[in-house]
Scaffold this active site. Structure first.
Site, short mmCIF file in Angstrom:
data_model
loop_
_atom_site.label_atom_id
_atom_site.label_comp_id
_atom_site.label_asym_id
_atom_site.label_seq_id
_atom_site.Cartn_x
_atom_site.Cartn_y
_atom_site.Cartn_z
N LEU A 281 -7.27 -0.21 15.75
CA LEU A 281 -7.08 0.11 14.34
C LEU A 281 -8.35 -0.10 13.52
CD1 LEU A 281 -4.58 0.40 12.11
CD2 LEU A 281 -5.26 -1.94 11.64
N ASP B 15 -9.45 -1.55 6.17
CA ASP B 15 -10.33 -1.59 4.99
C ASP B 15 -11.82 -1.48 5.34
OD1 ASP B 15 -7.89 -2.68 4.38
OD2 ASP B 15 -8.68 -4.44 3.37
N GLN C 268 -12.39 -3.35 8.86
CA GLN C 268 -11.39 -4.21 9.48
C GLN C 268 -10.98 -3.56 10.81
OE1 GLN C 268 -9.32 -7.25 7.91
NE2 GLN C 268 -11.53 -7.28 7.84
N SER D 201 -10.94 -9.03 4.78
CA SER D 201 -11.89 -8.19 4.06
C SER D 201 -12.88 -8.95 3.18
CB SER D 201 -11.13 -7.19 3.19
OG SER D 201 -10.60 -6.21 4.03
N ARG E 219 -7.70 -13.42 -1.41
CA ARG E 219 -8.63 -12.91 -0.38
C ARG E 219 -9.50 -11.78 -0.92
NH1 ARG E 219 -3.33 -11.57 1.62
NH2 ARG E 219 -2.82 -9.41 1.11
N ASP E 220 -10.34 -11.25 -0.05
CA ASP E 220 -11.17 -10.06 -0.28
C ASP E 220 -12.30 -10.30 -1.28
OD1 ASP E 220 -9.15 -9.08 1.31
OD2 ASP E 220 -8.14 -7.98 -0.29
N GLU F 90 -5.09 -6.22 -4.05
CA GLU F 90 -5.97 -6.30 -2.89
C GLU F 90 -7.32 -5.65 -3.23
OE1 GLU F 90 -3.39 -4.73 0.41
OE2 GLU F 90 -3.48 -6.84 0.97
C1 FRU Z 1 -5.88 -4.67 2.61
C2 FRU Z 1 -5.80 -6.03 3.29
C3 FRU Z 1 -6.71 -7.05 2.64
C4 FRU Z 1 -6.96 -8.01 3.77
C5 FRU Z 1 -7.06 -7.09 4.94
C6 FRU Z 1 -6.59 -7.66 6.24
O1 FRU Z 1 -5.50 -3.64 3.44
O2 FRU Z 1 -4.48 -6.49 3.35
O3 FRU Z 1 -6.17 -7.63 1.49
O4 FRU Z 1 -8.12 -8.77 3.59
O5 FRU Z 1 -6.29 -5.96 4.62
O6 FRU Z 1 -6.85 -6.75 7.27
#
Ligand code: FRU
Length: 494
Positions: free
Chosen positions: A43, A46, A62, A106, A165-166, A224
């Site tokens: 897969l 992000d 990701q 991310s 996160r992110d 996100e």
């Molecule tokens: C968005 C998300 C982010 C996270 C990542 C994990 O698609 O959920 O918030 O960091 O994917 O793969």
């Protein structure tokens, strides 16, 4: 659809040998992309760490190696010098510390002089599967591999949920400070962004407060991938609000929006000029990120994930799924955001031929509608029809309302039906121009020079390679088709 155990999803990858067989199996799939970044196996979701650094564009995504499933996430690394030709550089970040034991989630990158820094979410889970998200950093070593800081920059705040996160890092010259935006969720499950600040990239980070966006106090269940950029004297804030339905987005609960306004880093307030807008009106576009260090006051560069969380796609059966969008240049024209493929995209376009009703496997289709008051009447474009014009994905333009209705129910391969297969695409101006980029399993439409965009996965079967343009509004339309040359190598680099 295959079901995965937690153990299978979070299996640790030790060496390339473990996935070479998977790569060999998928590489001959008819749906492998030719000019889009896609996963070597498994897969891609992000985009991460998108940055211009010493003449090279670095992009990570990701990556879950084992299959089209969200599990243990790595960052996979690709590079480019023109945003069009991309080279696989191998896994760019491995989840191998206590803080990221269940995934490198991310984040963003920042170029400072000769050094490139990565900021990401360490997704830690304990033996009871309780999650603690850490904001971590790494610096690229001379071999191009990240050297992680031994400790996170900061941990989560106790007064928000586990969804924090992110990290997106920006430098604000007026304050001589760095700021990190974190996507978050309040205890009562409302979308938030948190802001941290420091004078230095790798130390001294302090919580500054919650981002205030007047009018959007209770918008969505989790924001996100928040991201911000300044162009033409305006700030553009983007994020992906989740766990909520929004007008005109059928049953989807995952969206990607933008607001144009001004960001005050003293008061941590982003004041939107008007309301929010959809970054893309298509079925599959999410978690977009601006490239850092572009340093053009009039232009930003953006890339998104062609795909959505919680959705499922036909190539999952082949153990891979997802791709990055074509990177986009963003500009403000008359106060409105316009998006276009990168300047160098022309390098992979072959000569134009008049449209004869056939699509090539990878091609650009350009449609110019008659000048003047037209199209004052309706018309319908159907892509991926059968030879007799039946089926396909249709785009029906209603001239009175300036709304296109996109409908994918005519395709042979249908999926995500419960999310909705019909979406409206409202335009500000009458539709004059359509530019479509078609790859093996995606189509990206730039409408009216990118005033609106529409990105979708699409999986045509053997006979679905034709198009039709019908209706009074299409009389006199000029269609040109140009083959698109491959620009992304499908190499197995781990
Ligand atoms: C968005 C998300 C982010 C996270 C990542 C994990 O698609 O959920 O918030 O960091 O994917 O793969």
């Amino acid at each position: 659809m295959r079901t995965w155990t937690t153990e299978e999803r979070y299996r640790v990858l030790h060496s390339a040998d473990e996935i070479i067989g998977l790569h060999e199996k998928i590489v001959s799939s008819e749906y492998r992309q030719k000019f889009h970044v896609q996963p070597i196996t498994g897969l891609s979701s992000d985009p991460n760490g998108f940055v211009y650094h010493k003449g090279t564009w670095h992009l990570y995504y990701q990556y879950c190696p084992w299959g089209a499933v969200h599990g243990l996430k790595f960052w996979y690394h690709v590079t480019s010098t023109d945003l069009v030709h991309w080279t696989n550089a191998g896994i760019g970040m491995w989840p191998d510390t206590f803080f990221d034991n269940k995934g490198c989630h991310s984040g963003s990158a920042f170029s400072a002089g000769d050094d490139l820094y990565l900021f990401y979410t360490g997704n830690h889970r304990d033996e009871n599967w309780v999650r603690t998200p850490y904001t971590c950093a790494a610096k690229l070593g001379p071999d191009g591999k990240p050297v992680k800081l031994p400790e996170p920059l900061f941990g989560p705040r106790p007064d928000y949920s586990e969804h924090q996160r992110d990290p997106k890092i920006v430098y604000v010259p007026e304050q001589k400070k760095y700021f990190i935006f974190i996507g978050a969720q309040s205890m009562d499950k409302k979308g938030r962004a948190l802001i941290y600040t420091s004078e230095s990239l790798l130390e001294g980070w302090k919580f500054a407060g919650e981002l205030k966006v007047p009018g959007f106090e209770d918008f969505g269940g989790m924001w996100e991938c928040p991201c911000i950029v300044r162009i033409s004297g305006k700030d553009i804030l983007i994020f992906s609000p989740q766990y909520t339905k929004l007008p005109g987005r059928a049953e989807s609960t995952n969206h990607n929006i933008y607001m144009i306004g001004s960001m005050d880093y003293e008061t941590l307030t982003f004041t939107p000029d008007d309301t929010y807008h959809y970054l893309d009106f298509g079925f599959d576009f999410y978690a977009a990120q601006f490239a850092a260090n572009v340093n053009d006051p009039e232009m930003a560069v953006l890339i998104g994930w062609i795909g959505l969380p919680d959705n499922h796609y036909p190539t999952e059966e082949e153990d891979w799924e997802g791709s990055m969008s074509v990177p986009r240049e963003l500009r403000l024209v008359n106060g409105r955001l316009v998006q276009s493929p990168p300047a160098a995209f022309g390098r992979i376009l072959k000569d134009a031929v008049p449209g004869d009703g056939k699509l090539l496997k990878t091609c650009q289709v350009e449609i110019r509608l008659p000048e003047g008051e037209n199209p004052s009447e309706d018309f319908t474009l159907k892509l991926f029809t059968k030879a007799d014009g039946s089926g396909g994905m249709s785009f029906a333009y209603d001239a009175a309302s300036k709304i296109i209705t996109a409908d994918k129910t005519g395709m042979d391969l249908r999926y995500n039906q419960q999310v909705g297969e019909v979406l409206p695409v409202p335009l500000d101006d009458a539709l004059k121009k359509i530019r479509i980029l078609i790859d093996s399993c995606s189509a990206e439409l730039f409408l009216n020079d990118g005033a609106a965009t529409f990105t979708t996965h699409v999986y045509p079967t053997a006979g679905e390679h034709f198009y039709t343009l019908t209706g009074p509004g299409a009389a006199g339309a000029i269609v040109t088709v140009r083959e698109i040359l491959p620009s992304v190598k499908d190499d197995f680099v781990v």
